[in-house]
Enzyme design. Structure first.
Site, PDB file in Angstrom:
ATOM      1  CE1 TYR A 144      -2.038  -2.082   7.068  1.00 59.53           C
ATOM      2  CE2 TYR A 144      -0.584  -2.006   4.925  1.00 59.53           C
ATOM      3  CZ  TYR A 144      -1.081  -1.324   6.506  1.00 59.53           C
ATOM      4  OH  TYR A 144      -0.621  -0.031   6.797  1.00 59.53           O
ATOM      5  CE  LYS A 195      -9.939   0.741  21.467  1.00 59.84           C
ATOM      6  NZ  LYS A 195      -9.656   1.958  22.548  1.00 59.84           N
ATOM      7  CG  ASP A 228      -6.855   4.002  23.249  1.00 60.66           C
ATOM      8  OD1 ASP A 228      -6.277   2.907  23.790  1.00 60.66           O
ATOM      9  OD2 ASP A 228      -7.767   4.270  23.811  1.00 60.66           O
ATOM     10  CG  ASP A 252       1.069   2.095   8.477  1.00 52.71           C
ATOM     11  OD1 ASP A 252       2.161   2.051   7.984  1.00 52.71           O
ATOM     12  OD2 ASP A 252      -0.211   2.464   8.045  1.00 52.71           O
ATOM     13  CG  ASP A 256       4.279   6.897   9.566  1.00 51.24           C
ATOM     14  OD1 ASP A 256       4.817   6.011   9.211  1.00 51.24           O
ATOM     15  OD2 ASP A 256       3.902   7.815   8.574  1.00 51.24           O
TER      16      ASP A 256
END
Ligand code: IPM
Ligand code: MG
Length: 366
Positions: A144, A195, A228, A252, A256
């Site tokens: 970001y 990751k 993932d 983020d 959601d």
């Protein structure tokens, strides 16, 4: 403490109407304890672009700086979507606010009451007791904010865009500390999501979190998961998690997903905590619902105000240390909703009430 001084930024879309409910609930709950609210309102987001030509006017920033906390609604909407990306409300107001006040710790509870399991897209038998997890998202680093962040034309005429993912060890340590203290007050388990099979950032993240927990919180059960897999596990069996700790972009996305499996964006609150304490000796923070501006239902008395009310309760807890009062508001929301008073987003065949009526039901249950 008898006066709570906070800034109110209702923003766009459903922001103002759910904010009005949250302020009513806060006022009624505080009154009973002899506490006065001293809040000033300012423009941020699309409304500020329209009125002042800037998504985050200096005046708004000044007011926030003079307050002990910020109660935030939501910003953005179709009206401002054609502005250049950098000038759109989200990038021009929310991200600068987070950066300006170093709001690095985003706490998003994933809570689904057992009575509402049918509002979740997951099969009820996977979540018989509802859902109760928390996502701790790093909020001021990573993709970001990393520099360079630009689009450039290349000598061969092609165009490339670059976003930079960068984390310092110290940034990882301070968010790990928030996850640890959150876990201490709950199930004492942290799952750090990264990751590390691909990203340098994640290798440092994983090593730093492992060292931090070993040195400071050996009683916490720490696990690691690739992002993932975490996305898949959340949909399969969300309650295997207690506290999820992750970086900005992954948080983020996962938050959601967490929101939707918890039935409705209209129920989910969040806190973004800074590095400094306010005058009450608690963290300065910004409190906002997770659901966005919902322009399609704005102004129609249809929006669910619960997320905004629950965000106000988080403000009482984290920025004013008023845990009992926060508990009271949270219980009132729970009682109102589980007694069958529900807005359209969380009802499944029952009788729906409007935004204002939902607020009245919460107040009745205080
Ligand atoms: C959120 C939102 C923001 C984010 C947007 C509006 C910039 O999606 O708070 O999750 O990406 O952080
Ligand atoms: Mg988001």
């Amino acid at each position: 403490m008898d006066t709570l001084k906070f800034a109110v930024l209702p923003g766009d879309g459903i922001g103002p109407e759910v904010m009005a409910v949250a302020l009513n609930v806060l006022r009624r709950a505080a009154e009973a304890e002899g506490i006065t609210l001293e809040h000033s309102e300012a423009d941020a987001g699309g409304i500020a672009i329209d009125r002042h030509g800037a998504a985050l006017p200096d005046e708004t920033l000044r007011l926030c700086g003079e307050s002990e906390a910020i109660l935030f609604g939501s910003i953005g909407g179709p009206k401002w979507e054609n502005l250049p990306p950098k000038d759109q409300p989200e990038r021009a107001a929310l991200l600068p606010l987070r950066k300006h006040f170093s709001l690095f710790a985003n706490i998003r509870p994933g809570l689904l009451y057992p009575e509402l399991v049918n509002a979740s897209p997951l099969k009820a038998e996977r979540i018989p007791d509802g859902i109760d997890i928390v996502c701790i998202r790093e909020l001021t680093g990573g993709l970001y904010f990393g520099q360079p962040k630009e689009t450039r034309e290349l000598p061969d005429g092609d165009i490339e865009a670059v976003d930079t993912m960068v984390y310092r060890k110290s940034e990882i340590e301070r968010i790990a500390a928030v996850a640890v203290s959150t876990a201490r007050a709950r199930g004492k388990r942290v799952c750090s999501v990264d990751k590390a099979n691909v990203l340098e950032n994640s290798v440092l993240w994983r090593r730093t979190v492992t060292e931090y927990v070993a040195a400071n919180a050996p009683e916490i059960e720490l696990s690691h998961m690739y992002v993932d897999n975490a996305a898949m596990q959340l949909a399969r069996d969300p309650n295997q998690f207690d506290v999820i700790l992750t970086e900005n972009m992954f948080g983020d996305i996962l938050s959601d997903e967490m929101a939707v499996i918890c039935g409705s964006l209209g129920m989910l609150s969040s806190a973004s905590l800074g590095t400094v304490n306010n005058r009450h000796g608690h963290r300065f923070g910004l409190y906002e619902p997770a659901g966005g501006t919902a322009p399609d239902i704005a102004g129609k008395n249809l929006a669910n105000p619960c997320a905004q009310v629950l965000s106000a309760a988080m403000m009482l807890r984290f920025s004013f240390g008023l845990d009992a009062l926060a508990d009271r508001i949270e219980s009132a929301v729970r009682r109102a909703v589980t007694s069958g008073v529900r807005t359209a987003d969380i009802s499944f065949g029952g009788k729906n009430v409007g935004t204002a009526e939902m607020g009245e039901a919460i107040i009745r249950n205080l």
